[in-house]
Design an enzyme around this catalytic site. Sequence first.
Site, short mmCIF file in Angstrom:
data_model
loop_
_atom_site.label_atom_id
_atom_site.label_comp_id
_atom_site.label_asym_id
_atom_site.label_seq_id
_atom_site.Cartn_x
_atom_site.Cartn_y
_atom_site.Cartn_z
N LYS A 44 43.71 1.83 40.12
CA LYS A 44 42.23 1.03 39.83
C LYS A 44 41.65 1.79 38.99
CE LYS A 44 42.66 1.16 44.96
NZ LYS A 44 41.94 1.85 46.05
N GLU A 101 44.98 2.72 30.46
CA GLU A 101 44.59 3.69 31.47
C GLU A 101 43.36 4.35 31.41
OE1 GLU A 101 45.56 5.13 34.05
OE2 GLU A 101 47.70 5.39 34.64
N ASP A 102 42.89 5.08 32.51
CA ASP A 102 41.75 5.65 32.53
C ASP A 102 41.89 7.14 31.93
OD1 ASP A 102 43.04 6.12 34.82
OD2 ASP A 102 41.15 6.25 36.07
N ASP A 105 46.87 12.84 32.55
CA ASP A 105 46.93 14.29 33.11
C ASP A 105 48.07 14.85 33.13
OD1 ASP A 105 46.28 16.50 34.93
OD2 ASP A 105 45.09 15.32 36.26
N ASP A 161 37.57 7.94 40.32
CA ASP A 161 37.22 8.37 41.63
C ASP A 161 37.31 9.82 42.21
OD1 ASP A 161 39.89 8.05 42.29
OD2 ASP A 161 39.71 8.21 44.37
N ARG A 167 33.52 5.57 41.39
CA ARG A 167 34.00 4.64 40.56
C ARG A 167 32.88 3.76 39.83
NH1 ARG A 167 39.91 4.88 40.98
NH2 ARG A 167 40.55 4.72 43.15
C1 PRP Z 1 45.33 8.56 37.89
C2 PRP Z 1 45.24 7.78 36.61
C3 PRP Z 1 46.55 7.80 35.98
C4 PRP Z 1 47.16 9.09 36.84
C5 PRP Z 1 47.37 9.98 35.52
O1 PRP Z 1 45.55 7.43 38.86
O2 PRP Z 1 44.71 6.49 36.68
O3 PRP Z 1 47.45 6.63 36.61
O4 PRP Z 1 46.42 9.34 37.69
O5 PRP Z 1 47.91 11.16 36.05
P1 PRP Z 1 49.25 11.65 35.74
O6 PRP Z 1 49.15 11.86 34.10
O7 PRP Z 1 49.23 13.09 36.19
O8 PRP Z 1 50.50 11.07 36.01
P2 PRP Z 1 45.26 7.55 40.56
O9 PRP Z 1 46.75 7.92 41.08
O10 PRP Z 1 44.47 8.66 40.77
O11 PRP Z 1 44.94 6.26 40.79
P3 PRP Z 1 43.83 5.41 40.76
O12 PRP Z 1 43.57 4.93 39.29
O13 PRP Z 1 44.00 4.22 41.61
O14 PRP Z 1 42.25 6.10 41.03
#
Ligand code: PRP
Length: 181
Positions: A44, A101-102, A105, A161, A167
């Site tokens: 999201k 992507e946001d 990580d 979030d 958000r």
């Molecule tokens: C977050 C973000 C990426 C992912 C990055 O999503 O949006 O998809 O984590 O992490 P990584 O590089 O360690 O793989 P999240 O699972 O928090 O879902 P959301 O966007 O619905 O909050």
Amino acid sequence: MTQNVEKVLISQEELAKITEKLGKQITEDYKDSKKPIICIVILKGSLLFAADLIRHIDLPLELEFMKVSSYGAGTKNSGEIKIHLDLMREHLEKYNLIIIEDIVDSGRTLARLTQLLKNRNANSVKTCTLLDKPSRREVDFVPDYCGRTIPDEFVIGYGLDYDEKYRNLPYVGVLKPEVYS
Ligand code: PRP
């Protein structure tokens, strides 16, 4: 809500400049491509970023959504991606895909998703992230487009979030540690 924000990391004005710059860069890079773009918004967190970014891409594009999560290291399914909402498209060889992507990580989500879409024979697959935390990387992954590299702080707002909240903050802020510790 703002009482739990330690500081503003990226203001609304800075976010507007970042999305404009990235949109112009993408426009320039794809302007001579014969194939149309599909922007894939990863739910999201990237919703707000994607909504602003695509308004600065001055090219024909189509919009799709996916929801995915990666299994962390050490779990039974480590190395795989879980697809909660898949791309409802065929003939990806006709398109240039840009995954929006946001935040990056560990890098696991985008590394695996990029590979998955390449395996579906997309003409090209690139990634565009608002934020990147390279200090947290667990796999070898570098986004093609990146708005801002940030330190390892707990960021919220503008789509990001904590426990599904914050958000809707119009800026990217840092959450006070006492909220999550
Ligand atoms: C977050 C973000 C990426 C992912 C990055 O999503 O949006 O998809 O984590 O992490 P990584 O590089 O360690 O793989 P999240 O699972 O928090 O879902 P959301 O966007 O619905 O909050």
